[in-house]
Motif scaffolding. Structure first.
Motif, mmCIF file in Angstrom:
data_model
loop_
_atom_site.group_PDB
_atom_site.id
_atom_site.type_symbol
_atom_site.label_atom_id
_atom_site.label_comp_id
_atom_site.label_asym_id
_atom_site.label_seq_id
_atom_site.Cartn_x
_atom_site.Cartn_y
_atom_site.Cartn_z
ATOM 1 N N TYR A 233 0.941 -1.317 0.108
ATOM 2 C CA TYR A 233 -0.015 0.130 -0.049
ATOM 3 C C TYR A 233 0.875 1.322 -0.046
ATOM 4 C CZ TYR A 233 -3.706 3.156 1.066
ATOM 5 O OH TYR A 233 -4.869 4.118 0.915
ATOM 6 N N ALA A 234 1.834 1.322 0.744
ATOM 7 C CA ALA A 234 2.796 2.535 1.126
ATOM 8 C C ALA A 234 3.540 2.757 -0.167
ATOM 9 C CB ALA A 234 3.771 2.208 2.231
ATOM 10 N N TYR A 235 4.288 1.725 -0.940
ATOM 11 C CA TYR A 235 4.969 1.757 -2.000
ATOM 12 C C TYR A 235 4.312 2.131 -3.039
ATOM 13 C CZ TYR A 235 8.544 0.919 -5.491
ATOM 14 O OH TYR A 235 9.481 0.967 -6.637
ATOM 15 N N TYR A 236 3.236 1.416 -3.533
ATOM 16 C CA TYR A 236 2.521 1.735 -4.851
ATOM 17 C C TYR A 236 1.721 3.092 -4.521
ATOM 18 C CZ TYR A 236 4.078 -2.692 -6.614
ATOM 19 O OH TYR A 236 4.801 -3.818 -7.040
ATOM 20 N N GLY A 352 -0.684 -8.982 0.130
ATOM 21 C CA GLY A 352 -0.206 -7.817 0.084
ATOM 22 C C GLY A 352 -0.526 -7.034 -1.234
ATOM 23 N N ARG A 353 -0.779 -7.637 -2.212
ATOM 24 C CA ARG A 353 -1.063 -6.985 -3.511
ATOM 25 C C ARG A 353 -2.383 -6.104 -3.379
ATOM 26 N NH1 ARG A 353 3.362 -5.654 -6.176
ATOM 27 N NH2 ARG A 353 4.843 -7.565 -6.173
ATOM 28 N N ILE A 354 -3.230 -6.538 -2.488
ATOM 29 C CA ILE A 354 -4.614 -6.030 -2.187
ATOM 30 C C ILE A 354 -4.439 -4.465 -1.719
ATOM 31 C CG2 ILE A 354 -6.729 -5.908 -0.768
ATOM 32 C CD1 ILE A 354 -6.420 -8.914 -0.425
ATOM 33 N N GLY A 355 -3.266 -4.201 -0.943
ATOM 34 C CA GLY A 355 -2.898 -3.027 -0.748
ATOM 35 C C GLY A 355 -2.393 -2.146 -1.950
ATOM 36 N N ALA A 359 -4.103 1.285 -2.998
ATOM 37 C CA ALA A 359 -3.593 2.309 -2.907
ATOM 38 C C ALA A 359 -3.616 3.492 -4.150
ATOM 39 C CB ALA A 359 -2.194 2.100 -2.500
ATOM 40 N N PRO A 360 -3.412 2.670 -5.336
ATOM 41 C CA PRO A 360 -3.381 3.812 -6.335
ATOM 42 C C PRO A 360 -4.747 4.534 -6.519
ATOM 43 C CG PRO A 360 -2.183 1.790 -7.123
ATOM 44 C CD PRO A 360 -2.872 1.698 -5.870
ATOM 45 N N PHE A 361 -5.710 3.533 -6.487
ATOM 46 C CA PHE A 361 -7.225 4.275 -6.564
ATOM 47 C C PHE A 361 -7.516 5.109 -5.549
ATOM 48 C CE2 PHE A 361 -11.621 3.712 -5.678
ATOM 49 C CZ PHE A 361 -12.200 4.177 -6.872
ATOM 50 N N ILE A 362 -7.191 4.740 -4.140
ATOM 51 C CA ILE A 362 -7.383 5.807 -3.043
ATOM 52 C C ILE A 362 -6.860 6.911 -3.149
ATOM 53 C CG2 ILE A 362 -7.407 6.030 -0.607
ATOM 54 C CD1 ILE A 362 -8.130 2.813 -0.286
ATOM 55 N N THR A 363 -5.615 6.725 -3.443
ATOM 56 C CA THR A 363 -4.609 8.193 -3.568
ATOM 57 C C THR A 363 -5.105 8.898 -4.650
ATOM 58 O OG1 THR A 363 -2.757 6.649 -2.733
ATOM 59 C CG2 THR A 363 -2.431 8.888 -3.885
ATOM 60 N N VAL A 379 -1.986 9.490 5.705
ATOM 61 C CA VAL A 379 -2.476 8.232 5.384
ATOM 62 C C VAL A 379 -1.494 6.971 5.441
ATOM 63 C CG1 VAL A 379 -3.711 6.600 4.092
ATOM 64 C CG2 VAL A 379 -4.821 9.132 4.430
ATOM 65 N N PHE A 380 -0.445 7.463 4.495
ATOM 66 C CA PHE A 380 0.749 6.536 4.395
ATOM 67 C C PHE A 380 1.528 6.363 5.748
ATOM 68 C CE2 PHE A 380 0.343 8.173 -0.048
ATOM 69 C CZ PHE A 380 -0.195 7.061 -0.637
ATOM 70 N N PHE A 381 1.815 7.547 6.377
ATOM 71 C CA PHE A 381 2.425 7.188 7.789
ATOM 72 C C PHE A 381 1.615 6.364 8.773
ATOM 73 C CE2 PHE A 381 2.381 8.883 12.182
ATOM 74 C CZ PHE A 381 3.341 8.971 12.525
ATOM 75 N N ALA A 382 0.357 6.358 8.796
ATOM 76 C CA ALA A 382 -0.509 5.600 9.759
ATOM 77 C C ALA A 382 -0.322 4.045 9.178
ATOM 78 C CB ALA A 382 -1.868 5.995 9.651
#
Length: 405
Positions: A233-236, A352-355, A359-363, A379-382
């Motif tokens: 989630y954080a990386y992508y 993990g790929r669910i993240g 992530a791209p969609f939510i961001t 959000v990424f911090f949390a």
């Protein structure tokens, strides 16, 4: 068993094993890197919204999730080498065909197959290198394998910076497909891993799934699944959108690509630092430290006030995120014994790929809503803090063979 692995190391040099295995990861990160830059151009050429652009990244990640899970199961049943070749073939063909996409629908389909190949590549390559390395140095070698990811990110940034503005995105995809086909040739000469060859009984796919949730192993699966969700989630979410964020901040395409390239340079020393620390500090301590520092860097990047602070915090973010990801691989793959190692690794990476799907969609949705960057990067911090807590409280140190081996 250790004598067999030492004999393999003498017969097939570590450099050859790392290189042939690492090319798959190089093309994986190359694809992620070029896609982040291509999306900036594609959004303008095809008049795509932030939400639709984010869905393109999510489609790749959906393919990766399925690819990771299936490849892990098949690798424990049929061998690491077979899946090694097949996953890279899928990636190279789909990437080459992406250059000829004429609309968003076909592009979505091809991105799914690109992800399918790349997702299967990661757990199989990691398992292969681990099982082909002597115990004393296998942690370092697995992390050095993952350093090919940083090289791929750098190559992707360079290709995008010098090729994308002048020759366009279609040429960029072709440049990613041709060398991938050549790397398949390099792998044809690699043998199956000694650990897999010496298994007295091959684990069926159903048995492997049951074993990763057996008593004593289930807690490891929980920690690694959460860890991989957090890291993906954080990386992508961060790096797929980085050039677009810079563009939204008012930087030109050339400046956005150039600044992203500079930040990418920090990934290589991040990996090399982790390669040294996992043997000196241990897997868990290295991982937890890198995650908390990456979380702080992400938060600081969201509040960057000028170009200098943007570059400084961006460099720190790249450095610590990739050090954390490098430690994630060796931490995960050592949690599971040989009989179902690829399954354990593959399903952790797959979940993990669910993240990376979300992530791209939510961001993209948050950027489209014009939310302040401090909140978006908060959000990424949390998310990273959640990963830090799980690893610190529930994570199990390995630093060597699992007891079941």
């Amino acid at each position: 068993m250790s004598d067999t692995i030492v004999q393999l190391s003498k017969r097939v040099s570590p450099a050859r094993i790392l290189t042939a295995s690492g090319f798959g990861l190089l093309f994986d990160s190359f694809d992620v890197g070029i896609l982040s830059y291509v999306l900036v151009v594609l959004a303008k050429d095809w008049n795509l919204s932030h939400t639709t652009t984010g869905l393109i990244g999510s489609m790749s990640s959906l393919g990766m999730a399925i690819g990771s899970a299936l490849a892990g199961l098949f690798a424990d049943r049929f061998g690491r080498r077979t899946l090694f070749l097949f996953t890279l073939l899928i990636y190279s063909v789909a990437t080459g065909l992406s250059a000829f996409a004429t609309g968003i629908g076909l592009f979505f389909v091809l991105r799914f197959f690109v992800g399918l190949g790349l997702g299967g590549e990661l757990p199989v390559a990691t398992t292969y290198v681990l099982e082909s390395s002597p115990e004393a140095v296998r942690g370092r070698r697995v992390v050095l394998l993952e350093s090919f990811w940083a090289v791929g990110s750098l190559v992707g940034a360079l290709v995008s910076f010098f090729v994308l503005p002048s020759l366009g995105w279609r040429v960029v995809f072709l440049l990613g497909a041709v060398p991938a086909l050549y790397s398949i040739v390099l792998r044809l000469s690699l043998p199956e891993t000694p650990r897999f060859q010496h298994l007295q009984k091959r684990t069926s796919m159903l048995e492997a799934m049951k074993k990763i949730w057996a008593p004593g192993i289930a807690s490891r699966s929980v920690v690694t699944w959460i860890l991989w969700f957090v890291m993906n989630y954080a990386y992508y979410g961060l790096f797929l959108w980085l050039p677009s964020v810079l563009s939204d901040k008012g930087y030109s395409l050339v400046h956005s690509l150039g600044y992203s390239l500079v930040m990418t340079l920090a990934q290589i020393p991040g990996y090399l630092t982790a390669a040294w620390l996992v043997e000196k500090w241990g897997r868990k301590r290295t991982l937890a430290t890198a995650i908390i520092l990456a979380a702080l860097a992400a938060l600081a990047f969201g509040f960057a006030w000028n170009t200098a602070s943007l570059l400084i915090f961006g460099l720190l973010l790249s450095y610590f995120m990739l050090a954390a990801f490098a430690a994630t691989y060796i931490f995960t793959v050592e949690q599971f014994p040989t009989a179902f190692r690829a399954t354990g690794m593959g399903w952790a990476a797959g979940f993990g790929r669910i993240g990376s799907v979300l992530a791209p969609f939510i961001t993209g949705w948050l950027l489209g809503a014009k939310l302040a960057y401090g909140w978006i990067f908060g959000v990424f911090f949390a998310i990273l803090i959640v990963g830090f807590i799980f690893v610190t409280v529930l994570g199990r140190e390995t630093k060597g063979a699992t007891p079941e081996e």
